[in-house]
Design a protein around this motif. Structure first.
Motif, PDB file in Angstrom:
ATOM      1  N   GLY A   1     -10.463 -13.420  11.456  1.00 32.40           N
ATOM      2  CA  GLY A   1     -11.655 -12.877  12.122  1.00 32.40           C
ATOM      3  C   GLY A   1     -11.749 -11.443  12.610  1.00 32.40           C
ATOM      4  O   GLY A   1     -12.897 -11.108  13.167  1.00 32.40           O
ATOM      5  N   GLN A   2     -10.523 -10.894  12.640  1.00 25.55           N
ATOM      6  CA  GLN A   2     -10.363  -9.801  13.286  1.00 25.55           C
ATOM      7  C   GLN A   2      -9.920  -8.546  12.303  1.00 25.55           C
ATOM      8  O   GLN A   2      -9.352  -8.862  11.346  1.00 25.55           O
ATOM      9  CB  GLN A   2      -9.745  -9.746  14.671  1.00 25.55           C
ATOM     10  N   SER A   3      -9.744  -7.598  12.879  1.00 24.89           N
ATOM     11  CA  SER A   3      -9.439  -6.330  11.549  1.00 24.89           C
ATOM     12  C   SER A   3      -8.604  -5.218  12.170  1.00 24.89           C
ATOM     13  O   SER A   3      -8.846  -4.888  13.569  1.00 24.89           O
ATOM     14  CB  SER A   3     -10.506  -5.884  10.758  1.00 24.89           C
ATOM     15  N   ILE A   4      -7.921  -4.556  11.503  1.00 25.82           N
ATOM     16  CA  ILE A   4      -7.217  -3.083  11.844  1.00 25.82           C
ATOM     17  C   ILE A   4      -7.372  -2.373  10.593  1.00 25.82           C
ATOM     18  O   ILE A   4      -7.875  -2.924   9.296  1.00 25.82           O
ATOM     19  CB  ILE A   4      -5.731  -3.306  12.147  1.00 25.82           C
ATOM     20  N   THR A   5      -7.595  -1.023  10.706  1.00 24.62           N
ATOM     21  CA  THR A   5      -7.697  -0.088   9.593  1.00 24.62           C
ATOM     22  C   THR A   5      -6.516   0.380   9.272  1.00 24.62           C
ATOM     23  O   THR A   5      -5.695   0.942   9.993  1.00 24.62           O
ATOM     24  CB  THR A   5      -8.788   0.848   9.846  1.00 24.62           C
ATOM     25  N   LEU A   6      -6.200   0.580   7.861  1.00 18.85           N
ATOM     26  CA  LEU A   6      -5.068   1.168   7.370  1.00 18.85           C
ATOM     27  C   LEU A   6      -5.602   2.467   6.470  1.00 18.85           C
ATOM     28  O   LEU A   6      -6.513   2.233   5.796  1.00 18.85           O
ATOM     29  CB  LEU A   6      -4.189   0.340   6.401  1.00 18.85           C
ATOM     30  N   LEU A   7      -5.195   3.703   7.265  1.00 16.84           N
ATOM     31  CA  LEU A   7      -5.586   4.971   6.411  1.00 16.84           C
ATOM     32  C   LEU A   7      -4.305   5.616   5.546  1.00 16.84           C
ATOM     33  O   LEU A   7      -3.167   5.420   6.009  1.00 16.84           O
ATOM     34  CB  LEU A   7      -6.033   6.030   7.641  1.00 16.84           C
ATOM     35  N   GLY A   8      -4.769   6.044   4.479  1.00 14.02           N
ATOM     36  CA  GLY A   8      -3.631   6.784   3.710  1.00 14.02           C
ATOM     37  C   GLY A   8      -4.168   8.209   3.264  1.00 14.02           C
ATOM     38  O   GLY A   8      -5.516   8.341   2.768  1.00 14.02           O
ATOM     39  N   VAL A   9      -3.449   9.257   3.519  1.00 17.89           N
ATOM     40  CA  VAL A   9      -3.870  10.871   3.138  1.00 17.89           C
ATOM     41  C   VAL A   9      -2.778  11.095   2.159  1.00 17.89           C
ATOM     42  O   VAL A   9      -1.732  10.718   2.004  1.00 17.89           O
ATOM     43  CB  VAL A   9      -3.732  11.507   4.565  1.00 17.89           C
ATOM     44  N   GLU A  10      -3.272  11.831   1.302  1.00 11.50           N
ATOM     45  CA  GLU A  10      -2.376  12.845   0.537  1.00 11.50           C
ATOM     46  C   GLU A  10      -1.308  13.618   1.168  1.00 11.50           C
ATOM     47  O   GLU A  10      -1.593  13.876   2.472  1.00 11.50           O
ATOM     48  CB  GLU A  10      -3.380  13.524  -0.582  1.00 11.50           C
ATOM     49  N   ASN A  11      -0.656  14.225   0.406  1.00  7.39           N
ATOM     50  CA  ASN A  11       0.582  14.880   1.098  1.00  7.39           C
ATOM     51  C   ASN A  11      -0.061  16.298   1.869  1.00  7.39           C
ATOM     52  O   ASN A  11      -0.999  16.980   1.275  1.00  7.39           O
ATOM     53  CB  ASN A  11       1.529  15.515   0.239  1.00  7.39           C
ATOM     54  N   TRP A  12       0.375  16.571   3.064  1.00  5.04           N
ATOM     55  CA  TRP A  12      -0.072  17.542   4.053  1.00  5.04           C
ATOM     56  C   TRP A  12       1.342  17.867   4.934  1.00  5.04           C
ATOM     57  O   TRP A  12       1.770  17.013   5.449  1.00  5.04           O
ATOM     58  CB  TRP A  12      -1.051  17.135   4.904  1.00  5.04           C
ATOM     59  N   GLY A  13       1.608  19.160   4.558  1.00  6.18           N
ATOM     60  CA  GLY A  13       2.892  19.641   5.426  1.00  6.18           C
ATOM     61  C   GLY A  13       2.992  20.948   5.722  1.00  6.18           C
ATOM     62  O   GLY A  13       2.218  21.726   5.109  1.00  6.18           O
TER      63      GLY A  13
ATOM     64  N   PHE B   1       0.776  -1.152   0.061  1.00  2.00           N
ATOM     65  CA  PHE B   1       0.079   0.000  -0.018  1.00  2.00           C
ATOM     66  C   PHE B   1       0.760   1.450   0.101  1.00  2.00           C
ATOM     67  O   PHE B   1       2.176   1.313   0.493  1.00  2.00           O
ATOM     68  CB  PHE B   1      -0.707   0.143   1.436  1.00  2.00           C
ATOM     69  N   SER B   2       0.245   2.185  -0.705  1.00  2.00           N
ATOM     70  CA  SER B   2       0.940   3.589  -0.689  1.00  2.00           C
ATOM     71  C   SER B   2       0.224   4.670  -0.609  1.00  2.00           C
ATOM     72  O   SER B   2      -0.996   4.557  -0.730  1.00  2.00           O
ATOM     73  CB  SER B   2       2.050   3.582  -2.090  1.00  2.00           C
ATOM     74  N   VAL B   3       1.142   5.891  -0.415  1.00  4.32           N
ATOM     75  CA  VAL B   3       0.593   7.269  -0.465  1.00  4.32           C
ATOM     76  C   VAL B   3       1.529   8.259  -1.381  1.00  4.32           C
ATOM     77  O   VAL B   3       2.588   7.782  -1.738  1.00  4.32           O
ATOM     78  CB  VAL B   3       0.324   8.050   0.801  1.00  4.32           C
ATOM     79  N   LEU B   4       1.067   9.283  -1.662  1.00  5.34           N
ATOM     80  CA  LEU B   4       1.729  10.435  -2.413  1.00  5.34           C
ATOM     81  C   LEU B   4       2.731  11.241  -1.431  1.00  5.34           C
ATOM     82  O   LEU B   4       2.194  11.394  -0.250  1.00  5.34           O
ATOM     83  CB  LEU B   4       0.738  11.224  -3.289  1.00  5.34           C
ATOM     84  N   GLY B   5       3.682  11.748  -1.920  1.00  7.54           N
ATOM     85  CA  GLY B   5       4.512  12.566  -1.111  1.00  7.54           C
ATOM     86  C   GLY B   5       4.492  13.891  -2.023  1.00  7.54           C
ATOM     87  O   GLY B   5       4.078  14.039  -2.998  1.00  7.54           O
ATOM     88  N   ASN B   6       5.332  15.055  -1.391  1.00  9.56           N
ATOM     89  CA  ASN B   6       5.068  16.358  -1.923  1.00  9.56           C
ATOM     90  C   ASN B   6       5.785  16.295  -3.436  1.00  9.56           C
ATOM     91  O   ASN B   6       5.522  17.008  -4.119  1.00  9.56           O
ATOM     92  CB  ASN B   6       5.841  17.294  -1.092  1.00  9.56           C
ATOM     93  N   HIS B   7       6.551  15.414  -3.587  1.00  6.91           N
ATOM     94  CA  HIS B   7       7.500  15.555  -4.864  1.00  6.91           C
ATOM     95  C   HIS B   7       6.742  14.810  -6.125  1.00  6.91           C
ATOM     96  O   HIS B   7       6.825  15.061  -7.503  1.00  6.91           O
ATOM     97  CB  HIS B   7       8.733  14.908  -4.810  1.00  6.91           C
TER      98      HIS B   7
END
Length: 394
Positions: free
Chosen positions: A262-274, A212-218
């Motif tokens: 049978g259980q779960s965790i949540t993975l969140l990803g946001v666009e760049n914020w700085g 899984f991935s997100v975007l960075g400022n570049h």
């Protein structure tokens, strides 16, 4: 930065002049004394070439200039305390001639540091280190006790030239056999085309529960001039496709659920914020919309300033945030639990693990490099984070 250049230049020349006193104490040959200034003359010539030269060759030339300046500046700067201590004692002794032994110690210290800098700008860029952290959470779902995350960040593929060196780092990522691989932004320097050569290598990364991935400022192409706004938008659209082609699920202000036993965790990803003039595209509210308040949450957010700026005060608790962006400035001291880099005066959280209000932030030092074509003391990193249920030390 431009306003600081005269100050940086004066500091650089002033350091050279002070260090020159040790050289004069030990060397009488005029030819050798002139050779001392050779690097400075080469850098000055390079600066002139940048000012008056062709734009197409400037990036390579600037990288060489940075390397030469560091080779000249760092060894001299960090060996000067030896001379300074001697000068303090000379002040009370009527300023006798410099002691030969002190000058020899100064040059010896500078010589060792010269070798460290030389290693950093020639081999340091692919001197990958695995860093491991185990983090305990009382409310971690039982099925995820021992869950492992390999995090890489700041690839900056536009800076890569050595395929064998890059592959060394990617092999190290696969060798961790983690449950997931998370990439926290800056896949390229500016253009999606920079990744073309590296797609097969990055596509070979494997993790049983996904990548899984997100975007960075570049990644947004904000730092170069585009012919049209449409060209810039097309570049970003292509980069998003590249994430898919290398097998990464790109999260754009969204959340996904990882399930196990049978259980779960949540993975969140946001666009760049700085902070500090960087764009604030990311929206944690949007990413967390619909996520239960009591869900265990791991957030990917490229810039660590987002943690204190938004995440810690968010109405939903985010257990762990993974960031990058700082590179540890690609320069510093990182030994035996001690870490220092000039970047610490810009970013409060700049490398390693941080905790506040029971929430954790891990700032990865980065996989790649930009600007300086090397790393000095702040080596490229593959981070492996193990989630454990319970309380540390119990």
């Amino acid at each position: 930065m431009a306003k600081r250049l005269p100050l940086i230049f004066l500091l650089w020349i002033g350091t050279d002049l002070y260090f020159y006193q040790a050289i004069q104490t030990l060397i009488s040959s005029s030819a050798l004394l002139w050779s001392y200034w050779l690097i400075d003359l080469l850098v000055i010539a390079g600066i002139a070439a940048v000012i008056f030269g062709r734009r197409s060759s400037q990036q390579t030339l600037i990288a060489w200039l940075m390397g030469l300046m560091l080779l000249a500046f760092i060894p001299r700067l960090f060996s000067l305390p030896v001379l300074l201590v001697e000068d303090i004692t000379r002040l009370f002794r009527g300023f006798p001639p410099r002691a030969i032994g002190v000058s020899e110690l100064t040059l010896g210290t500078a010589g060792v540091l010269f070798l460290v800098v030389l290693f950093g700008i020639t081999r340091g860029r692919h001197f990958y280190r695995v860093r491991r952290e185990t983090i305990y959470f009382p409310d971690l779902p039982e099925a995820f006790d021992g869950f492992t995350i390999t995090q890489i960040t700041d690839v900056h593929s536009g800076s890569f030239t050595n395929a064998a060196g890059v592959q060394k780092g990617l092999d190290l990522v696969n060798a961790q056999h983690s449950d997931v691989i998370l990439f926290t932004g800056d896949l390229v320097n500016n253009q999606a085309s920079e990744m073309a050569r590296w797609i097969p290598a990055f596509a070979a990364l494997k993790a049983p529960m996904g990548k899984f991935s997100v975007l960075g400022n570049h990644d947004y192409g904000d730092y170069i001039q585009w012919e049209t706004p449409e060209a810039k938008r097309a570049n970003l659209a292509r980069l998003k496709q590249v994430h898919g082609e290398i097998g990464f699920r790109l999260l754009l202000d969204e959340a996904i659920t990882l399930e196990k036993g049978g259980q779960s965790i949540t993975l969140l990803g946001v666009e760049n914020w700085g902070k500090g003039g960087f764009h604030q595209y990311g929206d944690l509210n949007k990413a967390a919309a619909g996520v239960p308040d009591d869900a265990f949450k791991v957030l990917m957010s490229h810039d660590p300033s987002h943690w204190e700026g938004v995440t810690l005060e968010h109405h939903q608790r985010v257990h762990l945030t993974l960031s990058g962006h700082t590179h540890g400035m690609q320069f510093g001291i990182d030994l035996f639990g001690f870490k220092w880099s000039p970047i610490k005066y810009v970013y409060k959280q700049w490398a390693g693990l941080y905790q506040n209000k029971g929430q954790f932030l891990y700032v990865n030092r980065g996989f790649g490099f930009i600007g300086l074509k090397g790393r000095i003391g702040m080596w490229p990193e593959v981070a492996v984070i193990t989630l454990k249920k319970g309380t540390a030390g119990k």
